[in-house]
Design a protein around this motif. Structure first.
Motif, PDB file in Angstrom:
ATOM      1  N   GLU A  26       0.815  -1.214   0.000  1.00  0.00           N
ATOM      2  CA  GLU A  26       0.000   0.000   0.000  1.00  0.00           C
ATOM      3  C   GLU A  26       0.857   1.276   0.000  1.00  0.00           C
ATOM      4  OE1 GLU A  26      -2.863  -0.261   3.187  1.00  0.00           O
ATOM      5  OE2 GLU A  26      -3.544  -2.231   2.505  1.00  0.00           O
ATOM      6  N   LEU A  27       2.085   1.190   0.522  1.00  0.00           N
ATOM      7  CA  LEU A  27       2.968   2.358   0.589  1.00  0.00           C
ATOM      8  C   LEU A  27       3.988   2.392  -0.546  1.00  0.00           C
ATOM      9  CD1 LEU A  27       3.801   2.367   4.410  1.00  0.00           C
ATOM     10  CD2 LEU A  27       2.192   3.848   3.211  1.00  0.00           C
ATOM     11  N   LYS A  28       3.909   1.453  -1.459  1.00  0.00           N
ATOM     12  CA  LYS A  28       4.942   1.254  -2.476  1.00  0.00           C
ATOM     13  C   LYS A  28       5.365   2.532  -3.201  1.00  0.00           C
ATOM     14  CE  LYS A  28       6.064  -1.791  -6.297  1.00  0.00           C
ATOM     15  NZ  LYS A  28       5.577  -2.873  -7.143  1.00  0.00           N
ATOM     16  N   GLY A  29       4.457   3.323  -3.664  1.00  0.00           N
ATOM     17  CA  GLY A  29       4.809   4.528  -4.409  1.00  0.00           C
ATOM     18  C   GLY A  29       5.390   5.645  -3.556  1.00  0.00           C
ATOM     19  N   GLN A  30       5.256   5.538  -2.242  1.00  0.00           N
ATOM     20  CA  GLN A  30       5.695   6.603  -1.353  1.00  0.00           C
ATOM     21  C   GLN A  30       7.076   6.366  -0.753  1.00  0.00           C
ATOM     22  OE1 GLN A  30       2.525   7.591   1.522  1.00  0.00           O
ATOM     23  NE2 GLN A  30       1.203   6.312   0.263  1.00  0.00           N
ATOM     24  N   LEU A  31       7.542   5.111  -0.734  1.00  0.00           N
ATOM     25  CA  LEU A  31       8.839   4.794  -0.134  1.00  0.00           C
ATOM     26  C   LEU A  31       9.979   5.138  -1.087  1.00  0.00           C
ATOM     27  CD1 LEU A  31       7.888   1.380   1.482  1.00  0.00           C
ATOM     28  CD2 LEU A  31       8.365   3.515   2.682  1.00  0.00           C
ATOM     29  N   PRO A  32      11.122   5.575  -0.561  1.00  0.00           N
ATOM     30  CA  PRO A  32      12.250   5.934  -1.430  1.00  0.00           C
ATOM     31  C   PRO A  32      12.805   4.705  -2.160  1.00  0.00           C
ATOM     32  CG  PRO A  32      12.909   5.979   0.880  1.00  0.00           C
ATOM     33  CD  PRO A  32      11.431   5.742   0.855  1.00  0.00           C
ATOM     34  N   ASP A  33      13.350   4.939  -3.357  1.00  0.00           N
ATOM     35  CA  ASP A  33      13.835   3.840  -4.190  1.00  0.00           C
ATOM     36  C   ASP A  33      15.228   3.340  -3.818  1.00  0.00           C
ATOM     37  OD1 ASP A  33      11.537   3.632  -5.736  1.00  0.00           O
ATOM     38  OD2 ASP A  33      12.227   5.159  -7.144  1.00  0.00           O
ATOM     39  N   GLN A  34      16.137   4.226  -3.477  1.00  0.00           N
ATOM     40  CA  GLN A  34      17.531   3.841  -3.281  1.00  0.00           C
ATOM     41  C   GLN A  34      17.832   3.456  -1.833  1.00  0.00           C
ATOM     42  OE1 GLN A  34      16.824   6.687  -5.190  1.00  0.00           O
ATOM     43  NE2 GLN A  34      17.208   5.665  -7.128  1.00  0.00           N
ATOM     44  N   VAL A  35      17.035   2.537  -1.278  1.00  0.00           N
ATOM     45  CA  VAL A  35      17.204   2.137   0.119  1.00  0.00           C
ATOM     46  C   VAL A  35      16.992   0.635   0.273  1.00  0.00           C
ATOM     47  CG1 VAL A  35      16.232   2.397   2.449  1.00  0.00           C
ATOM     48  CG2 VAL A  35      16.385   4.371   0.968  1.00  0.00           C
ATOM     49  N   ASP A  36      17.836   0.023   1.108  1.00  0.00           N
ATOM     50  CA  ASP A  36      17.578  -1.325   1.612  1.00  0.00           C
ATOM     51  C   ASP A  36      17.145  -1.139   3.055  1.00  0.00           C
ATOM     52  OD1 ASP A  36      18.333  -2.599  -0.695  1.00  0.00           O
ATOM     53  OD2 ASP A  36      20.139  -3.511   0.133  1.00  0.00           O
ATOM     54  N   PHE A  37      16.113  -1.860   3.485  1.00  0.00           N
ATOM     55  CA  PHE A  37      15.729  -1.744   4.888  1.00  0.00           C
ATOM     56  C   PHE A  37      15.232  -3.070   5.436  1.00  0.00           C
ATOM     57  CE2 PHE A  37      12.172  -0.284   2.320  1.00  0.00           C
ATOM     58  CZ  PHE A  37      11.053  -0.871   2.886  1.00  0.00           C
ATOM     59  N   LEU A  38      15.394  -3.204   6.739  1.00  0.00           N
ATOM     60  CA  LEU A  38      14.922  -4.378   7.464  1.00  0.00           C
ATOM     61  C   LEU A  38      13.814  -3.927   8.400  1.00  0.00           C
ATOM     62  CD1 LEU A  38      18.344  -5.882   8.614  1.00  0.00           C
ATOM     63  CD2 LEU A  38      17.089  -6.380   6.522  1.00  0.00           C
ATOM     64  N   ILE A  39      12.791  -4.723   8.484  1.00  0.00           N
ATOM     65  CA  ILE A  39      11.720  -4.475   9.442  1.00  0.00           C
ATOM     66  C   ILE A  39      11.750  -5.632  10.426  1.00  0.00           C
ATOM     67  CG2 ILE A  39       9.234  -4.266   9.789  1.00  0.00           C
ATOM     68  CD1 ILE A  39       9.076  -3.140   6.931  1.00  0.00           C
ATOM     69  N   ILE A  40      11.994  -5.307  11.680  1.00  0.00           N
ATOM     70  CA  ILE A  40      12.061  -6.323  12.714  1.00  0.00           C
ATOM     71  C   ILE A  40      10.907  -6.089  13.687  1.00  0.00           C
ATOM     72  CG2 ILE A  40      13.459  -7.292  14.581  1.00  0.00           C
ATOM     73  CD1 ILE A  40      15.907  -6.226  12.884  1.00  0.00           C
ATOM     74  N   ALA A  41      10.071  -7.098  13.835  1.00  0.00           N
ATOM     75  CA  ALA A  41       8.909  -6.984  14.715  1.00  0.00           C
ATOM     76  C   ALA A  41       9.328  -7.185  16.166  1.00  0.00           C
ATOM     77  CB  ALA A  41       7.857  -8.018  14.327  1.00  0.00           C
ATOM     78  N   ARG A  42       8.722  -6.410  17.042  1.00  0.00           N
ATOM     79  CA  ARG A  42       8.902  -6.571  18.481  1.00  0.00           C
ATOM     80  C   ARG A  42       7.675  -7.284  19.054  1.00  0.00           C
ATOM     81  NH1 ARG A  42      11.318  -0.803  20.675  1.00  0.00           N
ATOM     82  NH2 ARG A  42      13.487  -1.347  20.322  1.00  0.00           N
ATOM     83  N   LYS A  43       7.755  -7.659  20.315  1.00  0.00           N
ATOM     84  CA  LYS A  43       6.681  -8.427  20.951  1.00  0.00           C
ATOM     85  C   LYS A  43       5.295  -7.810  20.779  1.00  0.00           C
ATOM     86  CE  LYS A  43       9.231 -10.805  24.561  1.00  0.00           C
ATOM     87  NZ  LYS A  43       9.362 -11.042  26.003  1.00  0.00           N
TER      88      LYS A  43
END
Length: 128
Positions: free
Chosen positions: A73-90
């Motif tokens: 849903e956020l695809k068009g809004q996120l920057p292109d030249q980035v690698d990112f990790l999403i780590i879930a917390r409890k």
């Protein structure tokens, strides 16, 4: 459909590179590590939901589905030249789809990957 393979970080060394050299931001439910990749055509993401978040694979997979749907849903809004990790917390184990999206948008704003105005969108507003 979810996040296409070209948008995923799967290799351990790529995951570790973002983890070791990237900047991190966090809120109660998610941690985001991000690193610039000037040569990239589009962003890439790695999603991690450990057993501390939920012992049942069903719950961990549900959290990952919510995260992938939010990214779609956020695809068009996120920057292109980035690698990112999403780590879930409890706390992520207790979120529904709307809560997951709200928390991820907040974390992306903290990371500077989305503008502050993203917090004011109807999908983010709380009517509780």
């Amino acid at each position: 459909m979810g996040v296409r393979k070209s948008y995923r970080i799967k290799k351990e060394d790529e995951f570790q590179d973002v983890f070791d050299h990237g900047q991190s931001v966090a809120n109660r439910n998610f941690v985001i590590y991000h690193i610039e990749r000037p040569d990239a055509k589009h962003y890439r993401v790695g999603i991690s939901v450990g057993k501390k978040v939920g012992h049942r694979a069903v719950l961990r997979n549900q959290i990952k589905r919510y995260v992938r749907q939010t990214l779609l849903e956020l695809k068009g809004q996120l920057p292109d030249q980035v690698d990112f990790l999403i780590i879930a917390r409890k706390g992520a184990a207790h979120l529904d789809m709307a809560g997951t999206k709200r928390n991820l948008i907040h974390a992306f704003v903290l990371a500077g990957m989305l503008p502050q105005t993203a917090l004011d969108t109807p999908a983010h507003s709380t009517t509780k």
